[in-house]
Design an enzyme around this catalytic site. Structure first.
Site, PDB file in Angstrom:
ATOM      1  N   ARG A 154      37.938  58.123  -4.887  1.00 45.80           N
ATOM      2  CA  ARG A 154      36.637  58.129  -5.543  1.00 45.80           C
ATOM      3  C   ARG A 154      35.471  58.151  -4.560  1.00 45.80           C
ATOM      4  NH1 ARG A 154      37.252  57.887 -10.887  1.00 45.80           N
ATOM      5  NH2 ARG A 154      35.005  57.845 -11.113  1.00 45.80           N
ATOM      6  N   TRP A 182      46.458  55.716 -12.285  1.00 44.01           N
ATOM      7  CA  TRP A 182      46.604  55.667 -10.821  1.00 44.01           C
ATOM      8  C   TRP A 182      47.230  54.363 -10.343  1.00 44.01           C
ATOM      9  CZ3 TRP A 182      45.910  60.330  -8.927  1.00 44.01           C
ATOM     10  CH2 TRP A 182      45.033  61.215  -9.573  1.00 44.01           C
ATOM     11  N   TYR A 226      35.495  51.916   1.355  1.00 42.08           N
ATOM     12  CA  TYR A 226      36.538  52.387   0.438  1.00 42.08           C
ATOM     13  C   TYR A 226      37.874  52.283   1.156  1.00 42.08           C
ATOM     14  CZ  TYR A 226      38.620  55.138  -3.366  1.00 42.08           C
ATOM     15  OH  TYR A 226      39.363  55.554  -4.435  1.00 42.08           O
TER      16      TYR A 226
END
Length: 199
Positions: A14, A104, A8
């Site tokens: 997330r 976002w 990530y």
């Protein structure tokens, strides 16, 4: 024990729910963080072109909540009964529905600010009241012990508080739940040692 590699960005985002579950269950994994600048080269190589992904003995899993359910399955974090597991999923999905409303990735800052403001001032109060009512006088959202729904509440609310610090001022019970999650030794340890990022 399988070999786990989580990929990530260098942010909570997330992937943080996955990191919380790993921390709580004391499961070793590689926390692989990529830079935004490298993303265009990495994106085409991934299933569905999205992160986080969790590599499990060479198999790539995608979708953060699917990964979280996989890791929490057969533990008390998922809920102790089928009914509790459904309730846990429902709270997680309710939170995720709201978090997914935020733009976002919006490039125009004025547009982004306007939508964030509308969501935080008009929509958030209804969600918070519903969550407060659902929690009531209980210690945790579901059952009599912590679940990953409690984790997800702490993670989502931490991000929302970045944009609206007074968001929970009239919801002391929801604040208490945040603090209870943060005081679980494994979670407290993770929060202390994780890279400090805005989101």
């Amino acid at each position: 024990m399988p070999n786990y590699k989580l990929t990530y960005f260098n942010m909570r985002g997330r992937a943080e729910i996955i990191r919380y579950i790993f921390a709580y269950l004391d499961i070793k994994y590689e926390d692989h963080r990529i830079e935004q600048a490298d993303w265009p080269q990495i994106k085409p190589t991934l299933p569905f072109g999205k992160i986080p992904i969790l590599e499990v003995d060479g198999l790539n899993l995608h979708q953060s909540l699917a990964i979280a359910r996989y890791l929490a399955k057969n533990t008390d974090l998922a809920g102790k009964t089928d009914l509790e597991q459904c309730q846990v999923d429902a709270i997680v999905d309710t939170l995720d529905d709201f978090m997914s409303c935020f733009p976002w990735a919006e490039k125009k800052q004025d547009v982004k600010d306007q939508i964030f403001n509308e969501l935080l001032t008009c929509e958030a109060p209804h969600l918070l009241q519903d969550l407060d009512t659902y929690l009531g006088e209980k210690e945790w959202f579901i059952g009599n012990s912590v679940t990953w729904a409690d984790f997800y509440w702490e993670i989502c609310s931490t991000t929302l508080l970045v944009f609206k610090p007074d968001l929970l001022d009239i919801h002391p019970r929801l604040v208490t739940l945040r603090k209870k999650v943060q005081s679980i030794p494994a979670i407290a340890n993770w929060i202390q040692q994780r890279p400090q990022t805005k989101l």
